[in-house]
Design a protein around this motif. Structure first.
Motif: not given
Length: 328
Positions: A40-49, A62-65, A91-94, A301-305
């Motif tokens: 699994s992977g996650f695109l939400g509010d935590l971590g990121g660029a 990628f390390s949060m898969t 399991w979703i990780r952020g 402004r954006y829903y989670d993916i």
């Protein structure tokens, strides 16, 4: 008439039956069942660029898969069109410590969200298997010649999620605890408290699948798909900071660890370093803390993916005269 070989006449008479057999052969194996493992992977509010204002795939870490599992079945409506239903668990990780962007990193929120999904989708085959010879002799039909199948899919899913926060305080337990009941964004306090979010939501699965056909019944496949959800709370982060002291008092009245509840409301490094976010030092200068009451905690402004990818083993079951699968 005598110059035409008899076997040609016989072939011409039976050609429509042969052709029909080739075009309806798939109907004998309309049911397929599968199970598999993936990630699994996650695109939400935590971590990121490592810069502010990014979202969607630029924020993928990628390390949060984490691991994921699935099982289900599909029914072929047409040779190139199937309906699929599956149950998946992931399991979703952020983790904010995975970004160097100052505001996100200072926020210091870390979550682990178990997620269970039921999906129903349509699959359309854009590249299908072809009949051929076992040694791939050209123009000889009978067995599978082309072993590769490519599908695209889309549908709908219902999922359950349970955000958990990690106790990363100095000397903390390091364990994960449920966050919804804590009300980390003030869902339970104030004259007009925010409504607690639902732990159930819908998503739209979209993706593609590659399948390798071993024989008529067995195949292996790899798929990857995104899930566009209609919630912003898979990571328990969406809007602005509430009063950690008030959140702590609310949880204390429920015989919940008040200090832990206060920490989950604002686990930022600035707060852990005892910088009062409401003090002049906390609001200005190089030590400015952006976690004061009312400051932005997430981006609603954006829903989670979330993303799911699976390797599956597939088995086709014969179809009976009544149209139902035959398990024998």
């Amino acid at each position: 008439m005598n110059k035409i070989p008899r076997y040609i006449i016989i072939l011409l008479l039976f050609f429509p039956l042969i052709s029909e057999s080739q075009t309806t052969r798939w109907k004998r194996l309309r049911y397929e069942f599968f199970g598999g493992l993936g990630a699994s992977g996650f695109l939400g509010d935590l971590g990121g660029a490592d810069k502010i204002g990014t979202h969607y795939f630029r924020d993928f870490e990628f390390s949060m898969t984490r691991p994921a599992f699935t099982c289900g079945g599909r029914y072929f409506i047409k040779r190139r069109l199937a309906v699929q239903s599956a149950i998946s668990f992931a399991w979703i990780r952020g983790d904010d410590t995975k970004t160097k962007e100052a505001f996100r990193n200072n926020r210091n929120i870390r979550i682990l969200t178990p997620l269970a999904e039921w999906q129903a989708r349509l699959e359309y085959t854009i590249l299908t298997e072809k009949q051929g010879h076992r040694y791939n002799i050209r123009n000889v039909r009978g067995l599978i010649g082309n072993h590769i199948i490519v599908d695209v899919f889309g549908g709908g899913a219902l999922f359950f999620f349970y955000p958990m926060g990690k106790d990363s305080r100095p000397g903390g337990s390091g364990k994960f605890y449920g966050l919804r009941s804590v009300g980390t964004e003030g869902q339970n306090i104030g004259e007009e408290p925010r409504k607690p979010y639902s732990l159930f939501s819908f998503s739209i699965p979209l993706g593609f699948q590659f399948k390798y056909v071993i024989n008529r019944k067995w195949s292996v496949s790899w798929e990857i798909g995104i899930r566009q959800t209609f919630t912003d709370y898979i990571d328990d982060v969406s809007k602005s900071y509430a009063d950690p002291k008030a959140i702590a008092q609310f949880n204390k009245n429920k015989n919940v660890d008040a200090s832990l509840a206060e920490y989950f409301a604002d686990p930022s490094f600035g707060r852990l370093n005892n910088i009062d976010p409401n003090s002049p030092l906390g609001k200005t200068g190089p030590n400015k803390n952006t976690t004061a009451i009312g400051e932005q905690r997430g981006n609603n402004r954006y829903y989670d993916i979330y993303l799911l990818s699976f390797f599956t083993l597939n088995y086709k079951v014969r179809t009976g005269r009544n149209g139902m699968p035959i398990f024998r």
